[in-house]
Design a protein around this motif. Structure first.
Motif, PDB file in Angstrom:
ATOM      1  N   GLN A  37       0.815  -1.217   0.000  1.00 49.69           N
ATOM      2  CA  GLN A  37       0.000   0.000   0.000  1.00 49.69           C
ATOM      3  C   GLN A  37       0.845   1.263   0.000  1.00 49.69           C
ATOM      4  N   SER A  38       1.999   1.191   0.644  1.00 49.64           N
ATOM      5  CA  SER A  38       2.818   2.390   0.789  1.00 49.64           C
ATOM      6  C   SER A  38       4.263   1.989   1.015  1.00 49.64           C
ATOM      7  N   GLN A  59      -7.285   8.978   6.558  1.00 50.95           N
ATOM      8  CA  GLN A  59      -6.857  10.298   6.083  1.00 50.95           C
ATOM      9  C   GLN A  59      -5.358  10.484   6.233  1.00 50.95           C
ATOM     10  N   PHE A  60      -4.788   9.925   7.296  1.00 53.37           N
ATOM     11  CA  PHE A  60      -3.356  10.073   7.537  1.00 53.37           C
ATOM     12  C   PHE A  60      -2.598   8.793   7.168  1.00 53.37           C
ATOM     13  N   ASN A  61      -3.140   8.112   6.159  1.00 53.51           N
ATOM     14  CA  ASN A  61      -2.421   6.990   5.598  1.00 53.51           C
ATOM     15  C   ASN A  61      -1.004   7.469   5.255  1.00 53.51           C
ATOM     16  N   PRO A  62       0.030   6.668   5.389  1.00 55.58           N
ATOM     17  CA  PRO A  62       0.014   5.220   5.522  1.00 55.58           C
ATOM     18  C   PRO A  62       0.036   4.680   6.946  1.00 55.58           C
ATOM     19  N   ILE A  63      -0.058   5.486   7.980  1.00 57.04           N
ATOM     20  CA  ILE A  63       0.121   4.972   9.330  1.00 57.04           C
ATOM     21  C   ILE A  63      -1.213   4.667  10.027  1.00 57.04           C
ATOM     22  N   ARG A  64      -2.309   5.294   9.585  1.00 52.27           N
ATOM     23  CA  ARG A  64      -3.655   5.088  10.131  1.00 52.27           C
ATOM     24  C   ARG A  64      -3.786   5.518  11.591  1.00 52.27           C
ATOM     25  N   CYS A  65      -3.110   6.599  11.931  1.00 52.20           N
ATOM     26  CA  CYS A  65      -3.297   7.247  13.229  1.00 52.20           C
ATOM     27  C   CYS A  65      -4.109   8.518  12.994  1.00 52.20           C
ATOM     28  N   PRO A  66      -5.198   8.752  13.740  1.00 55.09           N
ATOM     29  CA  PRO A  66      -6.091   9.877  13.445  1.00 55.09           C
ATOM     30  C   PRO A  66      -5.605  11.229  13.950  1.00 55.09           C
ATOM     31  N   HIS A  67      -4.458  11.286  14.595  1.00 55.02           N
ATOM     32  CA  HIS A  67      -3.908  12.546  15.081  1.00 55.02           C
ATOM     33  C   HIS A  67      -2.777  12.957  14.146  1.00 55.02           C
ATOM     34  N   LYS A  68      -2.954  14.051  13.412  1.00 53.14           N
ATOM     35  CA  LYS A  68      -2.041  14.405  12.326  1.00 53.14           C
ATOM     36  C   LYS A  68      -0.584  14.528  12.793  1.00 53.14           C
ATOM     37  N   ASP A  69      -0.353  15.289  13.864  1.00 49.00           N
ATOM     38  CA  ASP A  69       1.023  15.508  14.323  1.00 49.00           C
ATOM     39  C   ASP A  69       1.659  14.219  14.820  1.00 49.00           C
ATOM     40  N   ILE A  70       0.899  13.442  15.584  1.00 49.75           N
ATOM     41  CA  ILE A  70       1.410  12.158  16.072  1.00 49.75           C
ATOM     42  C   ILE A  70       1.667  11.217  14.899  1.00 49.75           C
ATOM     43  N   ALA A  71       0.762  11.219  13.916  1.00 51.37           N
ATOM     44  CA  ALA A  71       0.920  10.354  12.751  1.00 51.37           C
ATOM     45  C   ALA A  71       2.221  10.652  12.018  1.00 51.37           C
ATOM     46  N   GLU A  72       2.546  11.935  11.866  1.00 47.57           N
ATOM     47  CA  GLU A  72       3.780  12.310  11.177  1.00 47.57           C
ATOM     48  C   GLU A  72       5.004  11.798  11.922  1.00 47.57           C
ATOM     49  N   HIS A  82       9.154  -7.716   3.813  1.00 47.41           N
ATOM     50  CA  HIS A  82       8.468  -7.722   5.096  1.00 47.41           C
ATOM     51  C   HIS A  82       8.127  -6.304   5.542  1.00 47.41           C
ATOM     52  N   ASP A  83       7.071  -6.202   6.340  1.00 51.71           N
ATOM     53  CA  ASP A  83       6.663  -4.909   6.892  1.00 51.71           C
ATOM     54  C   ASP A  83       7.620  -4.495   8.003  1.00 51.71           C
ATOM     55  N   PRO A  84       8.080  -3.240   7.993  1.00 51.97           N
ATOM     56  CA  PRO A  84       8.864  -2.763   9.138  1.00 51.97           C
ATOM     57  C   PRO A  84       7.972  -2.490  10.347  1.00 51.97           C
ATOM     58  N   ASN A  85       6.660  -2.415  10.110  1.00 49.20           N
ATOM     59  CA  ASN A  85       5.693  -2.096  11.155  1.00 49.20           C
ATOM     60  C   ASN A  85       4.341  -2.632  10.686  1.00 49.20           C
ATOM     61  N   VAL A  86       3.764  -3.563  11.426  1.00 44.51           N
ATOM     62  CA  VAL A  86       2.543  -4.217  10.947  1.00 44.51           C
ATOM     63  C   VAL A  86       1.269  -3.478  11.314  1.00 44.51           C
ATOM     64  N   VAL A  87       1.312  -2.531  12.248  1.00 40.50           N
ATOM     65  CA  VAL A  87       0.058  -2.005  12.791  1.00 40.50           C
ATOM     66  C   VAL A  87      -0.835  -1.296  11.768  1.00 40.50           C
ATOM     67  N   PRO A  88      -0.314  -0.563  10.765  1.00 37.50           N
ATOM     68  CA  PRO A  88      -1.256   0.060   9.818  1.00 37.50           C
ATOM     69  C   PRO A  88      -2.112  -0.969   9.081  1.00 37.50           C
ATOM     70  N   ARG A  89      -1.507  -2.082   8.696  1.00 39.76           N
ATOM     71  CA  ARG A  89      -2.260  -3.119   7.984  1.00 39.76           C
ATOM     72  C   ARG A  89      -3.058  -4.006   8.927  1.00 39.76           C
ATOM     73  N   ALA A  90      -2.753  -3.945  10.234  1.00 38.41           N
ATOM     74  CA  ALA A  90      -3.500  -4.744  11.209  1.00 38.41           C
ATOM     75  C   ALA A  90      -4.864  -4.142  11.523  1.00 38.41           C
ATOM     76  N   VAL A  91      -5.061  -2.866  11.206  1.00 37.25           N
ATOM     77  CA  VAL A  91      -6.309  -2.175  11.548  1.00 37.25           C
ATOM     78  C   VAL A  91      -7.542  -2.922  11.021  1.00 37.25           C
ATOM     79  N   PRO A  92      -7.638  -3.262   9.717  1.00 31.77           N
ATOM     80  CA  PRO A  92      -8.828  -3.979   9.256  1.00 31.77           C
ATOM     81  C   PRO A  92      -8.918  -5.406   9.788  1.00 31.77           C
ATOM     82  N   ILE A  93      -7.797  -5.989  10.176  1.00 35.99           N
ATOM     83  CA  ILE A  93      -7.834  -7.338  10.756  1.00 35.99           C
ATOM     84  C   ILE A  93      -8.472  -7.294  12.138  1.00 35.99           C
ATOM     85  N   VAL A  94      -8.106  -6.290  12.933  1.00 33.75           N
ATOM     86  CA  VAL A  94      -8.729  -6.113  14.249  1.00 33.75           C
ATOM     87  C   VAL A  94     -10.227  -5.874  14.094  1.00 33.75           C
ATOM     88  N   GLU A  95     -10.615  -5.039  13.143  1.00 34.85           N
ATOM     89  CA  GLU A  95     -12.043  -4.781  12.904  1.00 34.85           C
ATOM     90  C   GLU A  95     -12.769  -6.060  12.506  1.00 34.85           C
TER      91      GLU A  95
END
Length: 387
Positions: A50-51, A186-199, A344-357
């Protein structure tokens, strides 16, 4: 085992580098409108490539429904779904014939079955979760039609970089009340809803990727419009089934619901969720019509949903396969250096979001069908008779 659920259940199949992966879903009510376009969006959010923050493996992950539908409606029979593996490189894993990867499943699968998949993680690979996400999309559709249930997950932390997720925080509670999937993406590729934290989280992930390393994080999930009375004490409490579901996802290492570990720092007088009359409810079937003024319980009390938002956190470890040379041992115990290849993903959590849902939806759909069967059984018994 490879089956999850009691009445609404999914059986997944496939390894990371075999021709296809998929699932069979049972317990879906007949007559529900459904086609592949209802399932594909969640698979698109899960897919690799994805990114720049995810594995470069390129897969379309297009789902094909093979059974259980006719003229766009479910038949009430098992629904079989398949996704082809196209960009698989089994030759990238020849090192694992000699070295079990540190903190991966190569050794434990060999101990368990006497054989392991020669490439990738086999059934322990995140490719297995395609079947979960496809099934979860169907479960979500059922829950939406049944009770307008909303399930939204998001990345709340990467490494030590975290949003404020203190359950007593007005910011966090407002986030749980209002967050949407559109805002999460909106703040893809990390999927954190807080813009500054996401960056900051993106920069950290890019940094560890440049070092051929990996990093972990936390996915937070909220479920709104939850039907009351879901959950089966004593061993199948709703939070226990959610924990079971979440900890079955690859790379998970922790689960907490409601106030979680923070709640252990409070006194009972501070932690108790006081009741009041729910003047906003128009449900004629709600005999008691109460709500809680706070929600440290996370929407579940005594293992049973009380109608408040359910919210929980799922901890994901750093991905085990990294490209750095690692001093380890071969299967026969000889010291050596493993330098893994593959993508391999350096960080799985962005792609884990829909799996958790998806896993949350599967738990709730199953719990709802079980509760409805209990209510129906109660409705057909004449309790006026004395035996």
């Amino acid at each position: 085992m490879s089956t999850f659920g009691t009445l609404f259940k999914v059986t997944t199949y496939g390894e990371s580098h075999c021709p296809s992966v998929g699932c069979i879903v049972e317990g879906v009510p007949g007559g529900m409108n459904l086609d592949a376009s209802d399932i594909q969006p969640q698979l698109d959010r899960r897919r690799p490539g994805q990114s720049k923050l995810s594995t470069p493996r390129k897969e379309d992950d297009k789902v094909v429904i093979h059974s259980g539908l006719e003229n766009g409606r479910t038949l009430g029979t098992p629904i079989a779904m398949i996704v082809k593996n196209k960009d698989h490189h089994p030759q990238d894993y020849s090192e694992t014939d000699f070295y079990p990867r540190p903190s991966h499943s190569d050794l434990t699968y060999l101990l368990k079955y006497g054989i392991k998949a020669a490439s990738g993680g086999g059934r322990s690979s995140a490719r297995e979760t395609i079947g979960r996400v496809a099934a979860g999309a169907i479960a979500e559709r059922f829950l939406k039609l049944a009770n307008n249930v909303e399930i939204v997950a998001f990345v709340s932390s990467v490494g030590k970089i975290s949003i404020d997720k203190n359950p007593s925080s007005p910011y966090f509670q407002n986030l749980l009340n209002t967050i949407t999937r559109e805002q999460v993406d909106q703040f893809n590729p990390i999927r954190c809803p807080h813009k500054d934290i996401a960056e900051q989280q993106i920069k950290l992930t890019e940094s560890v990727k440049a070092q051929r390393d990996s990093i972990g994080g936390v996915v937070t999930c909220v479920i709104r419009n939850v039907p009351k009375a879901l959950g089966e004490p004593c061993f199948d409490k709703l939070e226990a089934m959610l924990a079971h579901a979440m900890l079955s996802i690859p790379a998970t290492k922790g689960f907490e619901i409601g106030s979680g570990f923070y709640g252990t720092t409070l006194k009972g007088s501070e932690h108790n969720d006081m009741f009041s009359k729910n003047t906003d409810s128009n449900d004629p079937n709600d005999k008691y019509n109460l709500k809680t003024l706070t929600n440290f319980s996370g929407g579940i009390q005594g293992g049973i949903s009380n109608g408040e938002h359910i919210y929980f956190n799922v901890a994901f470890k750093p991905p085990a396969t990294i490209s750095q040379p690692q001093e380890t041992a071969t299967y026969d115990g000889a010291p050596g250096v493993l330098k893994a290849r593959g993508r391999h993903d350096p960080n799985v959590v962005p792609r884990a979001v829909p799996i958790v849902e998806a896993m949350a939806a599967l738990v709730l759909a199953d719990a709802l069908l079980i509760q409805k069967s209990r209510e129906y059984a109660h409705s057909i018994v004449d309790f006026s008779k004395v035996f």
